[in-house]
Write a protein that holds these residues in place. Structure first.
Motif, PDB file in Angstrom:
ATOM      1  N   MET A 298      -1.588   7.985   4.876  1.00 13.84           N
ATOM      2  CA  MET A 298      -0.701   7.746   3.738  1.00 13.84           C
ATOM      3  C   MET A 298       0.764   7.597   4.142  1.00 13.84           C
ATOM      4  O   MET A 298       1.625   7.418   3.291  1.00 13.84           O
ATOM      5  N   GLY A 299       1.059   7.668   5.419  1.00 12.68           N
ATOM      6  CA  GLY A 299       2.435   7.642   5.875  1.00 12.68           C
ATOM      7  C   GLY A 299       3.043   6.260   5.929  1.00 12.68           C
ATOM      8  O   GLY A 299       2.480   5.279   5.431  1.00 12.68           O
ATOM      9  N   MET A 300       4.208   6.172   6.570  1.00 15.64           N
ATOM     10  CA  MET A 300       4.976   4.936   6.612  1.00 15.64           C
ATOM     11  C   MET A 300       4.209   3.800   7.280  1.00 15.64           C
ATOM     12  O   MET A 300       4.331   2.641   6.893  1.00 15.64           O
ATOM     13  N   CYS A 301       3.400   4.109   8.282  1.00 14.30           N
ATOM     14  CA  CYS A 301       2.655   3.047   8.974  1.00 14.30           C
ATOM     15  C   CYS A 301       1.421   2.636   8.194  1.00 14.30           C
ATOM     16  O   CYS A 301       0.729   1.689   8.586  1.00 14.30           O
ATOM     17  N   GLN A 302       1.122   3.354   7.107  1.00 14.22           N
ATOM     18  CA  GLN A 302      -0.039   3.058   6.255  1.00 14.22           C
ATOM     19  C   GLN A 302      -1.350   3.030   7.041  1.00 14.22           C
ATOM     20  O   GLN A 302      -2.225   2.199   6.809  1.00 14.22           O
ATOM     21  N   GLY A 303      -1.465   3.965   7.974  1.00 14.16           N
ATOM     22  CA  GLY A 303      -2.727   4.137   8.678  1.00 14.16           C
ATOM     23  C   GLY A 303      -2.929   3.251   9.874  1.00 14.16           C
ATOM     24  O   GLY A 303      -3.978   3.329  10.524  1.00 14.16           O
TER      25      GLY A 303
END
Length: 474
Positions: free
Chosen positions: A426-431
């Protein structure tokens, strides 16, 4: 941008440049969209001064003459008004409308501050790929990079990101990254290859199909020998040590599954950069948004399904480069040429001219790539020896213990369920960074790969950006 484009090429790497050049020969309404500030993509990534007319070829680049030829073709097409190039522009989403047109939602700045919609009759999707990563204890320390990130740093900055570099993972790209470091004046402490290279024995004949790859490999080998770089087979990084940055690296012998063999660890001191690479993962977000058919490639990557003209299952959508399978720059150029001609031909109503040369190059590079993937698989036992406290999702700092507990105790047995329970992905890199690891926790590899690549937007957008775009359509 109110006019409907005949052909939109997404991505300005080897495949995209070739597609745009060919499309501009058959159409006068071609648009090339790329997130980078300069042409070339990741493979021909370079600094601003390398765009000067008389600039010498960067010593860490291969196929630079091909890049210069394609760049010249595009400059001529742009001067003639047949092509427009949108640099530093991201495609946030790709939709298929009921009237058959393809709608591209563009973020017109690196931060996505302005969102606009463009319509196209055909699209050639050449989004490229990013490094596949697998977790290891200590990989969140400053100084740990993707192997591709190490090489990209050298190409743009023309210096190494650290003084003494260790490269680890699998595949021939580790050699290319090591060569870039050495040519930029850095030191390579060692290359740790997780496999034993015996997989090349039954597949060695495929190398004869692409002699250029053999010459390139020989150059890398000669450079490594000259600098006395240890090439360690069946070795994996078992732990990265340091306080505020990387200081030393523990490596261990690997078994047949790529798991660490107990009692074989040794520590390499005075390391300040670690480059990790387990192959590449195609950027499939836009492919899935458009609803195109996909499959798993030999290396486990999710790729698009195409016909002989690089056409996908979606009418008007063509695919070229890593999105159809990672084959390298030369294979991507061949696919791009075929796709660009086919896209322009679809718009004009004329059949695209066939090229035996491009078709042959595509086939040869696909066969070679397949052999390479089989000879350098990502190790199945990568997680066998990991500490439970090892961070798997770097953005959200989710550990292996949290993920296995969610799987075994809460029944979260696919990446989407694991994301909902643990926030992994769910982070900035979107997985993107943890995607390769997360797919290993699912029961259906194809569905897991589709799940991790399926996103409503291909890049993070602010609520302000979305709100302003909605206001602009009222």
């Amino acid at each position: 941008m109110s006019e409907i484009a005949a052909v939109v090429v997404i991505g300005a790497g080897p495949a995209g440049l070739a597609a745009a050049a060919e499309a501009a020969r058959g159409s006068d309404r071609v648009l090339l969209v790329d997130a980078g500030p300069r042409l070339g993509g990741q493979f021909w990534r370079h600094g601003a001064k390398d765009d000067l007319p008389q600039a010498p070829a960067p010593r860490w680049h291969h196929g630079w003459d091909t890049y210069l030829e394609l760049r010249t073709d595009l400059e001529r097409a742009e001067a003639a008004g047949r092509l427009e190039h949108l640099a530093s522009t991201h495609v946030a989403a790709l939709d298929v409308r009921e009237d058959g047109l393809l709608a591209l939602h563009l973020a017109l700045s690196p931060t996505g501050e302005q969102l606009t919609t463009l319509l196209a009759e055909t699209v050639v999707l050449c989004p490229g790929a990013y490094d596949r990563q697998l977790p290891v204890a200590g990989w969140t320390l400053p100084g740990v990079m993707a192997a591709g990130g190490v090489q990209a740093f050298v190409k743009v900055q023309e210096q190494v990101p650290g003084r003494r570099v260790l490269l680890a993972g699998t595949g021939p790209f580790l050699l290319a990254a090591a060569a870039s470091v050495l040519q930029a004046g850095g030191e390579v402490a060692a290359i740790c290859e997780s496999g034993d290279l015996t997989g090349w024995v039954p597949r060695g004949a495929s190398a004869a199909l692409v002699p250029g790859k053999g010459r390139e490999g020989a150059q890398y080998a000669a450079l490594l020998v000259r600098h006395r770089v240890p090439y360690l087979r069946r070795r994996v990084v078992s732990r990265i040590h340091g306080t505020d940055r990387v200081e030393s690296v523990e490596i261990s012998r690997a078994d047949d599954r790529g798991a660490q063999v107990p009692g074989t660890a040794q520590v390499l001191e005075d390391i300040d950069v670690v480059g990790l690479g387990w192959g590449f993962v195609p950027q499939a977000e836009l492919l899935l948004q458009a609803g195109a058919a996909s499959r798993l490639d030999v290396d486990g990557s999710l790729v698009g399904v195409v016909d002989g003209e690089q056409a996908s299952s979606v009418p008007g959508l063509f695919l070229a480069g890593e999105i159809t399978g990672v084959t390298g720059a030369s294979g991507a150029v061949a696919e791009g040429r075929i796709a660009g001609r086919a896209a322009a031909g679809r718009v004009s109503g004329r059949a695209a001219e066939s090229s035996r040369k491009d078709a042959s190059a595509r086939s040869r590079h696909r066969l070679f790539a397949s052999a390479m993937h089989r000879a350098h698989p990502a190790p199945a036992g990568w997680a066998d020896s990991l500490d439970e406290g090892t961070v798997v999702c770097r953005c959200e700092e989710v550990t292996l213990a949290e993920i296995t507990a969610a799987r075994d105790e809460l029944g979260a047995r696919d990446p989407r369920s694991l994301k909902g329970v643990t926030r992994a992905g769910m982070g900035m890199c979107q997985g993107r960074i943890c995607a390769a690891a997360m797919t290993c926790f699912g029961t259906d590899p194809l569905e897991a790969a589709r799940t991790t690549a399926k996103r409503p937007f291909a890049l993070p957008l602010t609520l302000g950006t979305l709100a302003s775009a909605e206001e602009g359509t009222e």
